[in-house]
Design a protein around this motif. Structure first.
Motif, PDB file in Angstrom:
ATOM      1  N   LEU A   8       0.833  -1.211   0.000  1.00 46.16           N
ATOM      2  CA  LEU A   8       0.000   0.000   0.000  1.00 46.16           C
ATOM      3  C   LEU A   8       0.868   1.261   0.000  1.00 46.16           C
ATOM      4  O   LEU A   8       0.395   2.355   0.301  1.00 46.16           O
ATOM      5  N   GLN A  10       3.209   2.326   1.955  1.00 44.58           N
ATOM      6  CA  GLN A  10       3.181   3.059   3.236  1.00 44.58           C
ATOM      7  C   GLN A  10       4.560   3.554   3.661  1.00 44.58           C
ATOM      8  O   GLN A  10       5.433   2.797   4.060  1.00 44.58           O
ATOM      9  N   LEU A  13       5.177   9.926   7.223  1.00 42.54           N
ATOM     10  CA  LEU A  13       5.961  11.148   7.443  1.00 42.54           C
ATOM     11  C   LEU A  13       6.260  11.299   8.926  1.00 42.54           C
ATOM     12  O   LEU A  13       5.354  11.244   9.751  1.00 42.54           O
ATOM     13  N   GLY A  37      -5.244   8.945   2.267  1.00 44.38           N
ATOM     14  CA  GLY A  37      -4.130   8.129   2.750  1.00 44.38           C
ATOM     15  C   GLY A  37      -3.516   8.675   4.026  1.00 44.38           C
ATOM     16  O   GLY A  37      -2.319   8.962   4.073  1.00 44.38           O
ATOM     17  N   PRO A  38      -4.302   8.825   5.098  1.00 41.50           N
ATOM     18  CA  PRO A  38      -3.774   9.422   6.334  1.00 41.50           C
ATOM     19  C   PRO A  38      -2.808   8.508   7.102  1.00 41.50           C
ATOM     20  O   PRO A  38      -2.051   8.988   7.951  1.00 41.50           O
ATOM     21  N   GLY A  39      -2.839   7.211   6.809  1.00 42.49           N
ATOM     22  CA  GLY A  39      -1.892   6.290   7.454  1.00 42.49           C
ATOM     23  C   GLY A  39      -2.054   6.263   8.963  1.00 42.49           C
ATOM     24  O   GLY A  39      -3.140   5.998   9.475  1.00 42.49           O
ATOM     25  N   GLU A  59      -8.963   6.220   3.877  1.00 38.74           N
ATOM     26  CA  GLU A  59      -7.840   5.288   4.088  1.00 38.74           C
ATOM     27  C   GLU A  59      -8.273   3.884   3.670  1.00 38.74           C
ATOM     28  O   GLU A  59      -9.296   3.387   4.119  1.00 38.74           O
ATOM     29  N   ASP A  82     -11.118   2.783  -0.917  1.00 36.16           N
ATOM     30  CA  ASP A  82     -10.051   3.005  -1.892  1.00 36.16           C
ATOM     31  C   ASP A  82     -10.354   4.304  -2.645  1.00 36.16           C
ATOM     32  O   ASP A  82     -11.411   4.417  -3.270  1.00 36.16           O
ATOM     33  N   ILE A  83      -9.440   5.246  -2.585  1.00 41.79           N
ATOM     34  CA  ILE A  83      -9.649   6.543  -3.228  1.00 41.79           C
ATOM     35  C   ILE A  83      -9.919   6.386  -4.732  1.00 41.79           C
ATOM     36  O   ILE A  83     -10.637   7.191  -5.332  1.00 41.79           O
ATOM     37  N   ASN A 101      -0.574  12.450   0.989  1.00 42.42           N
ATOM     38  CA  ASN A 101       0.725  11.831   0.825  1.00 42.42           C
ATOM     39  C   ASN A 101       0.417  10.368   0.542  1.00 42.42           C
ATOM     40  O   ASN A 101       0.385   9.536   1.427  1.00 42.42           O
TER      41      ASN A 101
HETATM   42  N1  SAH Z   1      -0.215  10.471   4.894  1.00 43.26           N
HETATM   43  C1  SAH Z   1       0.435   9.577   5.830  1.00 43.26           C
HETATM   44  C2  SAH Z   1       0.641   8.173   5.253  1.00 43.26           C
HETATM   45  C3  SAH Z   1       1.422   8.078   3.970  1.00 43.26           C
HETATM   46  S1  SAH Z   1       1.614   6.418   3.421  1.00 43.26           S
HETATM   47  C4  SAH Z   1       1.759  10.174   6.253  1.00 43.26           C
HETATM   48  O1  SAH Z   1       2.224  11.088   5.591  1.00 43.26           O
HETATM   49  O2  SAH Z   1       2.338   9.742   7.241  1.00 43.26           O
HETATM   50  C5  SAH Z   1       0.335   6.271   2.199  1.00 43.26           C
HETATM   51  C6  SAH Z   1      -1.020   5.974   2.800  1.00 43.26           C
HETATM   52  O3  SAH Z   1      -1.974   5.826   1.736  1.00 43.26           O
HETATM   53  C7  SAH Z   1      -1.066   4.674   3.585  1.00 43.26           C
HETATM   54  O4  SAH Z   1      -1.738   4.897   4.787  1.00 43.26           O
HETATM   55  C8  SAH Z   1      -1.867   3.732   2.681  1.00 43.26           C
HETATM   56  O5  SAH Z   1      -2.540   2.731   3.388  1.00 43.26           O
HETATM   57  C9  SAH Z   1      -2.796   4.681   2.004  1.00 43.26           C
HETATM   58  N2  SAH Z   1      -3.314   4.212   0.720  1.00 43.26           N
HETATM   59  C10 SAH Z   1      -2.639   3.507  -0.221  1.00 43.26           C
HETATM   60  N3  SAH Z   1      -3.420   3.287  -1.292  1.00 43.26           N
HETATM   61  C11 SAH Z   1      -4.609   3.885  -1.034  1.00 43.26           C
HETATM   62  C12 SAH Z   1      -5.833   3.999  -1.767  1.00 43.26           C
HETATM   63  N4  SAH Z   1      -5.959   3.477  -2.988  1.00 43.26           N
HETATM   64  N5  SAH Z   1      -6.868   4.683  -1.219  1.00 43.26           N
HETATM   65  C13 SAH Z   1      -6.736   5.224   0.023  1.00 43.26           C
HETATM   66  N6  SAH Z   1      -5.608   5.145   0.750  1.00 43.26           N
HETATM   67  C14 SAH Z   1      -4.551   4.485   0.237  1.00 43.26           C
END
Ligand code: SAH
Length: 261
Positions: A8, A10, A13, A37-39, A59, A82-83, A101
């Protein structure tokens, strides 16, 4: 302890200065925010501090979605999806500020999708998105440079773009192998009206297919050597695709559409 999933994309940050800088890109106070994608919620925490009116997050990872629920409770609205599969454009009652991100391939796909689907009424006020540096360089490239091409032309069509900063791998955990760049996008008040965005995609694909060759061949392929178009847009067919500015390609897309009508 949350283990990052490579599948994914991941890379969380962790650099506080960068997190602060991202949330200082634009004024968030009293605004509706969409974070994709807030992770683990590192950026979300900084967004919360700036007192937005409301925060939505999307997410895909179920485990992370539960973790976010525990961490933020009712401070944010979590959409565990899924976005790429949801229609985010109709979720909101007012223009939102989008932070993302995301995995790098998804950032580019999402940006293209949003530009192509944009209607007269923008559903966002601005976008703050992270890209792989090389891709960001192509998005912001000026004409007459080697990075200029399809992505620059599509991205600049309806949006103004500003580079905020480059970000080193050390700002993330786990560390990615590449440098990143944060870009800021906001809608243009005026842009060339192309009826079908796919015309722009098609002509740029054909023009940039052989970017070192002269414009002559792709032009003749698309316009059958139409001299009126050449004169109107002041095109010298011995130039290369990268030598023509953005406006020329938007106008070429319009001329291309006229051929079919
Ligand atoms: N924004 C956070 C995490 C970045 S990692 C930070 O900066 O710390 C990328 C994030 O996007 C992960 O949490 C992952 O699970 C999420 N992600 C990946 N593919 C995605 C999708 N198709 N739709 C939504 N979220 C997704």
């Amino acid at each position: 302890m949350i283990k990052a999933k490579k599948s994914l994309g991941q890379n969380f940050l962790i650099d506080k200065n960068i997190l602060e800088k991202i949330t200082n890109t634009t004024n968030i106070k009293n605004k509706t925010i969409l974070e994709i994608g807030p992770g683990t919620g590192n950026l979300t925490t900084y967004i919360v501090k700036k007192n937005p009116k409301k925060i939505f997050v999307i997410e895909k990872d179920n485990e992370l979605a539960i973790n976010l629920k525990n961490k933020f409770n009712n401070l944010i609205t979590i959409i565990n999806d899924d976005i790429l599969k949801i229609d985010e454009t109709s979720l909101f009652e007012e223009e939102v500020i989008v932070f993302g991100n995301l995995p790098y391939n998804i950032s580019t796909e999402i940006l293209s999708k949003w530009i192509i689907n944009l209607k007269e009424n923008f559903w966002f006020e601005s976008l703050v998105l992270m890209f792989q540096k090389e891709v960001a360089d192509r998005i912001i490239a000026e004409f007459n440079t080697s990075n200029y091409g399809r992505l620059s032309i599509l991205s600049n069509w309806k949006l103004n773009i500003k580079k905020i900063c480059d970000i080193k791998p050390e700002a993330f955990s786990p560390k990615p192998k590449i440098d990143s760049t944060l870009l800021f996008f906001y809608p243009k008040k005026h842009f060339v009206k192309i009826k079908n965005p796919h015309s722009l995609e098609k002509i740029t694909r054909i023009f940039f297919n052989q970017r070192r060759k002269m414009l002559k061949k792709p032009f003749n392929q698309l316009f059958n050597g139409d001299k009126n178009v050449l004169d109107k847009l002041e095109i010298d067919l011995t130039l290369r695709p990268q030598n023509k500015n953005l406006e020329t390609y938007y106008k070429l897309a319009c001329e291309y559409e006229k051929l079919g009508s």
